[in-house]
Enzyme design. Structure first.
Site, PDB file in Angstrom:
ATOM      1  N   GLY A   8       0.704  -1.247  -0.042  1.00  0.00           N
ATOM      2  CA  GLY A   8       0.119   0.033  -0.216  1.00  0.00           C
ATOM      3  C   GLY A   8       0.902   1.208  -0.007  1.00  0.00           C
ATOM      4  O   GLY A   8       2.115   1.260  -0.004  1.00  0.00           O
ATOM      5  N   SER A  10       1.163   3.260   2.495  1.00  0.00           N
ATOM      6  CA  SER A  10       1.989   3.648   3.789  1.00  0.00           C
ATOM      7  C   SER A  10       2.791   2.251   4.200  1.00  0.00           C
ATOM      8  O   SER A  10       3.879   2.354   4.727  1.00  0.00           O
ATOM      9  CB  SER A  10       1.051   3.771   5.026  1.00  0.00           C
ATOM     10  OG  SER A  10       0.314   5.098   4.551  1.00  0.00           O
ATOM     11  N   TYR A  93     -13.778   1.015 -14.962  1.00  0.00           N
ATOM     12  CA  TYR A  93     -13.066   2.444 -15.274  1.00  0.00           C
ATOM     13  C   TYR A  93     -13.345   2.747 -16.507  1.00  0.00           C
ATOM     14  O   TYR A  93     -13.199   1.604 -17.357  1.00  0.00           O
ATOM     15  CB  TYR A  93     -11.833   2.327 -14.683  1.00  0.00           C
ATOM     16  CG  TYR A  93     -11.576   3.276 -13.382  1.00  0.00           C
ATOM     17  CD1 TYR A  93     -12.522   3.100 -12.296  1.00  0.00           C
ATOM     18  CD2 TYR A  93     -10.396   3.701 -13.110  1.00  0.00           C
ATOM     19  CE1 TYR A  93     -12.381   3.804 -11.253  1.00  0.00           C
ATOM     20  CE2 TYR A  93     -10.313   4.319 -11.876  1.00  0.00           C
ATOM     21  CZ  TYR A  93     -11.197   4.577 -11.040  1.00  0.00           C
ATOM     22  OH  TYR A  93     -10.926   5.282  -9.942  1.00  0.00           O
ATOM     23  N   GLY A 100      -7.124   1.252  -9.102  1.00  0.00           N
ATOM     24  CA  GLY A 100      -6.189   0.952  -8.068  1.00  0.00           C
ATOM     25  C   GLY A 100      -6.061  -0.785  -8.119  1.00  0.00           C
ATOM     26  O   GLY A 100      -7.271  -1.238  -8.020  1.00  0.00           O
ATOM     27  N   ASP A 102      -5.286  -2.631  -5.778  1.00  0.00           N
ATOM     28  CA  ASP A 102      -5.700  -3.292  -4.329  1.00  0.00           C
ATOM     29  C   ASP A 102      -7.224  -3.151  -4.269  1.00  0.00           C
ATOM     30  O   ASP A 102      -7.913  -3.896  -3.993  1.00  0.00           O
ATOM     31  CB  ASP A 102      -4.916  -2.190  -3.158  1.00  0.00           C
ATOM     32  CG  ASP A 102      -5.493  -0.854  -3.490  1.00  0.00           C
ATOM     33  OD1 ASP A 102      -5.593  -0.257  -4.513  1.00  0.00           O
ATOM     34  OD2 ASP A 102      -4.983  -0.328  -2.065  1.00  0.00           O
ATOM     35  N   ARG A 103      -7.834  -2.022  -5.194  1.00  0.00           N
ATOM     36  CA  ARG A 103      -9.208  -2.060  -5.168  1.00  0.00           C
ATOM     37  C   ARG A 103      -9.781  -3.101  -5.823  1.00  0.00           C
ATOM     38  O   ARG A 103     -10.676  -3.801  -5.821  1.00  0.00           O
ATOM     39  CB  ARG A 103      -9.514  -0.660  -5.860  1.00  0.00           C
ATOM     40  CG  ARG A 103      -9.393   0.522  -4.868  1.00  0.00           C
ATOM     41  CD  ARG A 103      -9.663   1.927  -5.765  1.00  0.00           C
ATOM     42  NE  ARG A 103     -11.099   1.985  -6.069  1.00  0.00           N
ATOM     43  CZ  ARG A 103     -11.642   2.974  -6.851  1.00  0.00           C
ATOM     44  NH1 ARG A 103     -10.640   3.705  -7.511  1.00  0.00           N
ATOM     45  NH2 ARG A 103     -12.788   2.791  -7.100  1.00  0.00           N
ATOM     46  N   THR A 182      -8.013  19.155  22.031  1.00  0.00           N
ATOM     47  CA  THR A 182      -7.613  19.066  20.499  1.00  0.00           C
ATOM     48  C   THR A 182      -7.461  17.806  20.009  1.00  0.00           C
ATOM     49  O   THR A 182      -8.002  17.465  18.767  1.00  0.00           O
ATOM     50  CB  THR A 182      -6.396  19.804  20.404  1.00  0.00           C
ATOM     51  OG1 THR A 182      -6.241  21.152  20.856  1.00  0.00           O
ATOM     52  CG2 THR A 182      -5.994  19.912  19.000  1.00  0.00           C
TER      53      THR A 182
END
Ligand SMILES: Nc1ncnc2c1ncn2[C@@H]1O[C@H](COP(=O)(O)OP(=O)(O)O)[C@@H](O)[C@H]1O
Ligand SMILES: CC(C)(COP(=O)(O)O)[C@@H](O)C(=O)NCCC(=O)O
Ligand SMILES: [K+]
Length: 250
Positions: A8, A10, A93, A100, A102-103, A182
Site C-alpha cells: 500500500g 504506507s 473504469y 488501483g 488493491d481495489r 484538541t
C-alpha cells in the site's frame, strides 16, 4: 511456501502460506523493504518457492522490491496486473488500467465471497475507497477520499496549533461525544467523517440493490468504522483473497 505481499501507500502487508497455500504460517505489517526482509529472515525453517504481490506504488518502487526479493530468496515473483475482466467481475473504469490494483483485487475477493450477491467494498488505508459491484459482476465505479492518516496530517500540516501525541490520539477514540481537547476534537471529528462516508455509501447501495447486497470492510483502519454496519463482513485479508485469484501459482 508462498510469500504474499500487499504494498500500500504506507505499509507492506505480508504473509507466508504453507506449500499448499492452505494455511498462513506467518504474517505482519512493515513500513519498508528492509524491514520486510528482516521480518522474513527470522522465520524458522522458511523455505519460499514463490512470491505473488500487488502494489499501488510506482513501477520503480515495485521493481526495486521485486529485485530485492528475487536476489534475497532466489524465487520467482509474480505481480498482479490490471484486467478489463476477471473471475466474473468487469472493471468499470473508462481506462481500466487506472483503477488501483488493491481495489481491483478486493473487488475480486469480495465478489467471490459474496457468491452471487451484489457487494459494496470499503477499504480503510492511507486513502479510503468504496467500490460497487453488481450481482452480475459489473463494477459500477467507486469513490476515493482521504483516510484517517491523511486527514489527521492535513490538519496538522495546515494549522499552527493542532498538535498532540499518539497516546492522546488513541485515548480520544474511546467515544464520539464532542471533544474537550484538541486530540479528542480532531480524532473524533475525522472518525465521524469516515462513519458518515460509510453511511452515505450504504444509502447508495440501497438505492441500487435494496437489501440485496453484502458489505465487505478491509484495510488497516477498518476498526474505525466498527459497528457502523452491523452486518458487514470485516475481512482483513480481502486483498489477499483477490491476489490468489489473480495470480494462481501452479
Ligand atoms: N500493525 C500495523 N502497523 C501499521 N499500521 C497499522 C497496523 N495495524 C493497523 N494499522 C493502521 O492501518 C492504517 C494503514 O492501513 P493500510 O491498509 O495498511 O494502508 P495502506 O494500504 O495505504 O498502506 C494506519 O493508519 C494504521 O492506523
Ligand atoms: C486509491 C488508492 C490510493 C488507495 O491506496 P491505499 O490507501 O490502499 O494505499 C490506490 O488504490 C490508488 O493509487 N489507485 C489509483 C487511482 C484510482 O484507483 O483511481
Ligand atoms: K491498501
Amino acid at each position: 511456501m508462498i510469500l504474499e505481499l500487499d504494498c500500500g501507500n504506507s505499509f507492506i502487508k505480508w504473509r507466508v502460506l504453507d506449500g499448499l497455500a492452505s494455511e498462513v504460517v506467518s504474517e505482519g505489517v512493515v513500513d519498508s523493504n528492509l524491514a520486510l526482509i528482516e521480518s522474513l529472515r527470522i522465520i524458522n525453517a522458511l523455505s519460499l518457492r514463490n512470491c505473488r504481490l500487488v502494489s499501488v506504488r510506482t513501477d520503480e518502487e515495485t521493481g526495486a522490491l521485486i529485485e530485492l526479493i528475487e536476489r534475497e530468496f532466489t524465487i520467482p515473483v509474480v505481480c498482479a496486473k490490471s484486467a478489463r475482466e476477471m473471475s466474473g467481475v468487469r472493471n468499470g473504469y473508462e481506462d481500466y488500467e487506472r483503477l488501483g490494483l488493491d481495489r481491483w483485487l478486493a473487488m475480486l475477493g469480495g465478489f467471490h465471497l459474496a457468491a452471487g450477491d451484489a457487494c459494496l467494498i470499503l477499504d480503510f488505508g492511507t486513502a479510503v475507497t468504496a467500490d460497487f459491484v453488481a450481482a452480475d459482476g459489473e463494477h459500477l465505479g467507486g469513490f476515493i477520499c482521504p483516510g484517517m492518516p491523511l486527514m489527521r496530517n492535513q490538519l496538522r500540516t495546515h494549522t499552527r496549533k493542532i498538535r498532540y501525541g499518539d497516546q492522546a490520539a488513541e485515548r480520544a477514540l474511546s467515544s464520539h461525544v464532542p471533544g474537550r481537547s484538541t486530540a479528542e476534537a480532531v480524532e473524533r471529528g475525522c472518525s465521524l467523517m469516515l462513519r458518515g462516508f460509510v453511511l452515505t455509501q450504504l444509502q447508495l447501495a440501497q438505492a441500487y440493490w435494496g437489501e440485496n447486497y453484502l458489505v465487505f470492510i478491509t484495510g488497516g483502519d477498518a476498526e474505525l468504522v466498527g459497528g457502523v454496519v452491523p452486518d458487514a463482513r470485516v475481512v482483513p485479508d480481502l486483498v489477499f483473497v483477490g491476489l490468489a485469484m489473480a495470480c494462481p501459482l501452479s
